[in-house]
Design a protein around this motif. Sequence first.
Motif, PDB file in Angstrom:
ATOM      1  N   SER A 432      38.057  32.126  31.234  1.00 12.16           N
ATOM      2  CA  SER A 432      38.601  33.174  32.043  1.00 12.16           C
ATOM      3  C   SER A 432      37.614  34.593  32.026  1.00 12.16           C
ATOM      4  O   SER A 432      37.709  34.888  33.341  1.00 12.16           O
ATOM      5  CB  SER A 432      39.704  33.841  30.962  1.00 12.16           C
ATOM      6  OG  SER A 432      40.395  34.998  31.696  1.00 12.16           O
ATOM      7  N   ILE A 433      36.632  34.637  31.281  1.00 12.70           N
ATOM      8  CA  ILE A 433      35.410  35.623  31.641  1.00 12.70           C
ATOM      9  C   ILE A 433      34.737  34.893  32.481  1.00 12.70           C
ATOM     10  O   ILE A 433      34.265  35.826  33.465  1.00 12.70           O
ATOM     11  CB  ILE A 433      34.714  35.528  30.238  1.00 12.70           C
ATOM     12  CG1 ILE A 433      35.608  36.667  29.138  1.00 12.70           C
ATOM     13  CG2 ILE A 433      33.567  36.431  30.600  1.00 12.70           C
ATOM     14  CD1 ILE A 433      34.792  36.329  27.802  1.00 12.70           C
ATOM     15  N   THR A 633      29.908  45.120  29.241  1.00  8.15           N
ATOM     16  CA  THR A 633      30.050  46.148  28.345  1.00  8.15           C
ATOM     17  C   THR A 633      30.706  47.290  28.365  1.00  8.15           C
ATOM     18  O   THR A 633      31.101  47.963  27.703  1.00  8.15           O
ATOM     19  CB  THR A 633      28.528  46.558  27.916  1.00  8.15           C
ATOM     20  OG1 THR A 633      27.958  47.206  29.059  1.00  8.15           O
ATOM     21  CG2 THR A 633      27.634  45.366  27.612  1.00  8.15           C
ATOM     22  N   ALA A 634      31.427  47.195  29.696  1.00  8.97           N
ATOM     23  CA  ALA A 634      31.952  48.522  30.140  1.00  8.97           C
ATOM     24  C   ALA A 634      33.081  48.457  31.058  1.00  8.97           C
ATOM     25  O   ALA A 634      33.431  49.277  31.279  1.00  8.97           O
ATOM     26  CB  ALA A 634      30.924  49.444  30.960  1.00  8.97           C
ATOM     27  N   SER A 635      33.393  46.843  31.253  1.00  9.66           N
ATOM     28  CA  SER A 635      34.277  46.836  32.135  1.00  9.66           C
ATOM     29  C   SER A 635      35.719  46.092  31.840  1.00  9.66           C
ATOM     30  O   SER A 635      35.722  45.145  30.944  1.00  9.66           O
ATOM     31  CB  SER A 635      33.897  45.748  33.426  1.00  9.66           C
ATOM     32  OG  SER A 635      34.826  45.749  34.339  1.00  9.66           O
ATOM     33  N   GLN A 636      36.829  46.962  31.891  1.00  2.84           N
ATOM     34  CA  GLN A 636      38.088  46.740  31.198  1.00  2.84           C
ATOM     35  C   GLN A 636      38.372  45.003  31.157  1.00  2.84           C
ATOM     36  O   GLN A 636      38.952  44.296  30.323  1.00  2.84           O
ATOM     37  CB  GLN A 636      39.118  47.315  31.466  1.00  2.84           C
ATOM     38  CG  GLN A 636      40.605  47.195  30.986  1.00  2.84           C
ATOM     39  CD  GLN A 636      40.833  47.239  29.563  1.00  2.84           C
ATOM     40  OE1 GLN A 636      39.921  47.924  28.705  1.00  2.84           O
ATOM     41  NE2 GLN A 636      41.585  46.598  28.912  1.00  2.84           N
ATOM     42  N   ASP A 637      38.157  44.575  32.459  1.00  8.18           N
ATOM     43  CA  ASP A 637      38.728  43.048  32.746  1.00  8.18           C
ATOM     44  C   ASP A 637      37.900  42.040  31.805  1.00  8.18           C
ATOM     45  O   ASP A 637      38.311  41.072  31.352  1.00  8.18           O
ATOM     46  CB  ASP A 637      38.703  42.710  34.117  1.00  8.18           C
ATOM     47  CG  ASP A 637      37.117  43.072  34.750  1.00  8.18           C
ATOM     48  OD1 ASP A 637      36.446  43.934  34.224  1.00  8.18           O
ATOM     49  OD2 ASP A 637      36.781  42.646  35.797  1.00  8.18           O
ATOM     50  N   THR A 638      36.513  42.567  31.586  1.00 11.99           N
ATOM     51  CA  THR A 638      35.832  41.620  30.698  1.00 11.99           C
ATOM     52  C   THR A 638      36.289  42.053  29.296  1.00 11.99           C
ATOM     53  O   THR A 638      36.247  41.001  28.410  1.00 11.99           O
ATOM     54  CB  THR A 638      34.473  41.736  30.912  1.00 11.99           C
ATOM     55  OG1 THR A 638      34.131  41.405  32.435  1.00 11.99           O
ATOM     56  CG2 THR A 638      33.506  40.500  29.962  1.00 11.99           C
ATOM     57  N   ALA A 721      38.363  31.017  42.865  1.00 13.43           N
ATOM     58  CA  ALA A 721      37.551  31.932  42.474  1.00 13.43           C
ATOM     59  C   ALA A 721      38.161  33.472  43.130  1.00 13.43           C
ATOM     60  O   ALA A 721      37.896  34.521  42.222  1.00 13.43           O
ATOM     61  CB  ALA A 721      36.386  31.853  43.397  1.00 13.43           C
ATOM     62  N   THR A 722      38.726  33.485  44.088  1.00 10.39           N
ATOM     63  CA  THR A 722      39.340  34.676  44.709  1.00 10.39           C
ATOM     64  C   THR A 722      40.433  35.148  43.693  1.00 10.39           C
ATOM     65  O   THR A 722      40.454  36.475  43.277  1.00 10.39           O
ATOM     66  CB  THR A 722      39.851  34.673  46.051  1.00 10.39           C
ATOM     67  OG1 THR A 722      38.679  34.166  46.831  1.00 10.39           O
ATOM     68  CG2 THR A 722      40.457  35.813  46.471  1.00 10.39           C
ATOM     69  N   GLN A 723      41.439  34.533  43.411  1.00  9.56           N
ATOM     70  CA  GLN A 723      42.596  34.780  42.749  1.00  9.56           C
ATOM     71  C   GLN A 723      42.345  35.057  41.302  1.00  9.56           C
ATOM     72  O   GLN A 723      42.795  36.112  40.491  1.00  9.56           O
ATOM     73  CB  GLN A 723      43.748  33.718  42.669  1.00  9.56           C
ATOM     74  CG  GLN A 723      44.235  33.554  44.161  1.00  9.56           C
ATOM     75  CD  GLN A 723      45.587  32.668  44.247  1.00  9.56           C
ATOM     76  OE1 GLN A 723      45.418  31.574  43.498  1.00  9.56           O
ATOM     77  NE2 GLN A 723      46.366  33.207  44.863  1.00  9.56           N
ATOM     78  N   SER A 724      41.350  34.587  40.586  1.00  8.25           N
ATOM     79  CA  SER A 724      41.070  34.710  39.250  1.00  8.25           C
ATOM     80  C   SER A 724      40.319  36.186  39.011  1.00  8.25           C
ATOM     81  O   SER A 724      40.859  36.851  38.075  1.00  8.25           O
ATOM     82  CB  SER A 724      39.901  33.839  38.759  1.00  8.25           C
ATOM     83  OG  SER A 724      38.648  33.816  39.638  1.00  8.25           O
ATOM     84  N   SER A 725      39.629  36.618  40.060  1.00 10.44           N
ATOM     85  CA  SER A 725      39.163  38.070  39.952  1.00 10.44           C
ATOM     86  C   SER A 725      40.383  39.202  40.053  1.00 10.44           C
ATOM     87  O   SER A 725      40.264  40.044  39.719  1.00 10.44           O
ATOM     88  CB  SER A 725      37.979  38.048  40.983  1.00 10.44           C
ATOM     89  OG  SER A 725      36.914  37.139  40.727  1.00 10.44           O
ATOM     90  N   ASN A 731      45.515  42.885  36.022  1.00  5.61           N
ATOM     91  CA  ASN A 731      46.261  43.163  34.489  1.00  5.61           C
ATOM     92  C   ASN A 731      45.238  44.188  33.756  1.00  5.61           C
ATOM     93  O   ASN A 731      45.946  45.061  33.019  1.00  5.61           O
ATOM     94  CB  ASN A 731      46.152  41.833  33.899  1.00  5.61           C
ATOM     95  CG  ASN A 731      46.627  41.905  32.483  1.00  5.61           C
ATOM     96  OD1 ASN A 731      45.767  42.176  31.517  1.00  5.61           O
ATOM     97  ND2 ASN A 731      47.894  42.061  32.300  1.00  5.61           N
ATOM     98  N   SER A 732      44.011  44.042  34.190  1.00  6.56           N
ATOM     99  CA  SER A 732      43.320  45.072  33.392  1.00  6.56           C
ATOM    100  C   SER A 732      43.429  46.789  33.965  1.00  6.56           C
ATOM    101  O   SER A 732      43.470  47.514  33.085  1.00  6.56           O
ATOM    102  CB  SER A 732      41.616  44.847  33.474  1.00  6.56           C
ATOM    103  OG  SER A 732      41.416  44.747  34.863  1.00  6.56           O
ATOM    104  N   ALA A 733      43.541  46.795  35.135  1.00  9.38           N
ATOM    105  CA  ALA A 733      43.982  48.305  35.801  1.00  9.38           C
ATOM    106  C   ALA A 733      45.372  48.476  35.153  1.00  9.38           C
ATOM    107  O   ALA A 733      45.383  49.712  34.868  1.00  9.38           O
ATOM    108  CB  ALA A 733      43.816  47.960  37.321  1.00  9.38           C
ATOM    109  N   ALA A 734      46.188  47.743  35.206  1.00 11.76           N
ATOM    110  CA  ALA A 734      47.514  48.089  34.444  1.00 11.76           C
ATOM    111  C   ALA A 734      47.191  48.637  33.110  1.00 11.76           C
ATOM    112  O   ALA A 734      47.869  49.504  32.636  1.00 11.76           O
ATOM    113  CB  ALA A 734      48.677  47.006  34.738  1.00 11.76           C
ATOM    114  N   THR A 735      46.454  47.731  32.263  1.00 12.19           N
ATOM    115  CA  THR A 735      46.199  48.072  30.826  1.00 12.19           C
ATOM    116  C   THR A 735      45.703  49.375  30.823  1.00 12.19           C
ATOM    117  O   THR A 735      45.901  50.230  29.871  1.00 12.19           O
ATOM    118  CB  THR A 735      45.083  47.026  30.312  1.00 12.19           C
ATOM    119  OG1 THR A 735      45.779  45.731  30.564  1.00 12.19           O
ATOM    120  CG2 THR A 735      45.039  47.146  28.815  1.00 12.19           C
TER     121      THR A 735
END
Length: 874
Positions: A432-433, A633-638, A721-725, A731-735
């Motif tokens: 997923s990463i 190191t600084a991106s919520q999605d990762t 590739a498009t949808q995974s990003s 989800n990370s923006a909602a988090t």
Amino acid sequence: MFSRYLFSVHVSIFALLVFLSPNSQSEEFLNWKKLPSIPDDHGFAGPYGGVISGNLIVAGGANFPDAPPWESGKKQWHDRIFVLPEGAASWEVSTTTLPQLLAYGVSLSVPGRNSIVLVGGSDSANQPVNHCYEVTYQNSAVELKPLPDLPTPLAEMSGAAIGNTIYIFSGRTGTGTVKSAFRLNLNAANRKWTSLPWPDQARGRMHSAAGVHKGSIYLIGGRDFAGDKGHPFPEDHLASEKLDFLRDVYRFDPNTLIWKRVADLPRGLSAAPWSTFQSGESNFLLLGGVDVDFVNAQLVARPEVNGQGFDHPGFPPTIWSYHTISNQWKLAAEYPFDLDVPVTTPLIQLDDRSFILASGEIKPGIRTTQVIKGTVTAKRLEVGWTNWVLVAIYVAIILFITYLAVKNETDASTETYFLGNRKVPWWVAGLSIFSTYFTGILFLSLPGHAYANDITRWVGVLSAFLILPLVIKFYIPRFRELNLTSAYELLEVRFNSTTRVVASGFFILFHFLVVTLMLFLPALVISSVTEINLYLAIFATGVLSIFYTVKGGVTSASWVGAFQAMVILGGALICLVAVTHHIPDGIVDTLKISAQDSKLLTKSWLSLDISSGTTSVFVIFIASLFSLLPIFTASQDTVQRYLITSSEKQAARAVRLNLPLITGGTLLFFLLGTALYVFYKSNPELINPGLDKNENILAFYTFQNLPGFVSGIMLIALLAATQSSISSSLNSAATAYVTDFYGRFFRPDTSDQFRLVIAKRFTSIFGGAAMVTAVAISFSDIKTLFDSIYTIFEMTLGPVAGMFFLAIFSKSSRGFSALSGAVLGFVSVWLLNVMRELGVVEIWPLLNGMVSFLTTIAVGFALGATSSPRDTRW
């Protein structure tokens, strides 16, 4: 109930894709339209022409008004100026005339000055002149202002304009042709023509063509008076006229003043419209022209009129295309049979897609009043039912994975939605990463870059061997021990709430732009090479991504992302095998030809070139290092993927998995690009001269050459590739929103169940707004503004990564010092961009991350050293 809902969504998306997509056949490469004819009885050869603010201007020229030359008619030169105002149905004859009777010079539109420059030509005695003028058109009036005279009188030359600088090449003097080139900077305080070097071994020439492509100028063909040394191509010698037709072509770099000979024309060509037309990103067109075989055939057919006469068939309708990447010429198209084929006339460029040919010579001694507009269109290829079936299967699998991911989640909570109850397997998190990192833009741009350039920039990805161990050793332990949900909680623990809010807010806004681009750019590529509608592609991709993200949260996004990673890599591998299968010796020839043409690692180990075209291994590695650092190191999605596994050890295994995935996966796509280069070099007839961007080459190749089943795999790989990003960003923006804003500041007293509802609502609204914005930026005026906003937010990535670095590695830094460093880091790259736009510095934009990151930590450490240290938990 849920399974029935999944089925209905699947059927709806598939039906929309198939039945709402246009079923039209592929468009013609060139579309033609007749414009109002020149108001003259005969038309002109060698006129001047250009466009000013959409107003078409044609001036001067020569014709035989009394009788054709084979009936002893006398050629006459003219000074009239004709204007076709933008949108008008007829021409106007200006009350202003040229200062003298003129024809066969060079005219160049200069949009930056809103003018047309007329250079040289011949007078009524057919003697070259050196006079130059600048033409303006305001308030329905034409005005001519003199410019500095050419150093020598010239006629029948070619020329080009780059910005506000005019370039002139060779031409005929009173005694022959000259080996000379000149340029004039129209904006210079002391304007004067300066001499330029001439390519070694090149002959002087008249009736040549010239064109601009990516800042370089190409000088093409023409003819010269026959000399005593003979002709290297005897078949291009016209004995009856003692002329040598030329096929040599040269590329000139205006910055270094260096000439380089490139691929010759297939035959000597003369008198084509003396300006080429850039077609797509990597081709330009040479329209028409006359060769010796054609002239000799007419001499044999009608010797009594020296090959002329009304029975002359007209000039060859050939339209040649030069591919700048593979350095090859091919016959790209022909004029339609119902159009006259003009020579000795300017090609007037209207915009990136269209041009005008006004008047010109259509048979020896015969002119035309015809005015035609040509428009280059991208070839659109059919998708086919096989591909749609594969897309349907792909959608079904995603929906089934979503169903499995949520069917057993009876204890739905924000912990489940944001962190998957920390039960996601390490290999799923790792895949997923990778799928989060490997966006649809990378899917297209990596092969496109290798196809057009080389794979040297792959070296930058090797910086992951420094970054990922750093993440495992220092970052993951900090994220895990604090039991975080949002990465930005760490900044509040270490510094203060302001740093948390600023970093999280920038992440949310930046990823709104990311989702928008992920929806827009891949859809734009697919719609430009296939029959799929742009807006439908945006809608279908967005709706499916929003649906499975809302339903399953991070669990669904991670499992689907793992599946999508396998689709991405599998699709690329299958495509690489397919490409090399169509190359005679497969991968051996691919690597051999790529190495011969410097398409692999173009190593510049000792260079410190920091320009955008750098091939410096050191610079590429450093730039990529600071570009990847914020992502890991600084991106919520990762970071969120580090938190969804059961332990720190499992998170570390997920990160280690990405070393081969990222380095090997990007190498796979780079090699795919080199294979495409070799394929099209071996099959030049298949090159699409109207291809908008090199990034489109993989999509175009897929639908042009691969069988339905394989092209369908590549289509779903791009979709994956498009949808995974997109799903990761959603989800990370909602988090980040629920954790860092809603639950922390707006409504801290709300229940966990209500926050879960808010998270799902936010995901839907966030994704829907991105879809609307993606549609909006398809309009050019909005897209320019959007690109500027995206650049501004991209400049924040380095400073945010710098704050995380300070939080983990600096014991003395405080909130004020970290924020001050971030602000100055942002300002540093903003100033750098301003200087770049002004031309003060030339620096690769990818180095922005290094500048902003280092500025942030330098200021943070310096200010932190002057304050008392704060107690921390590490």
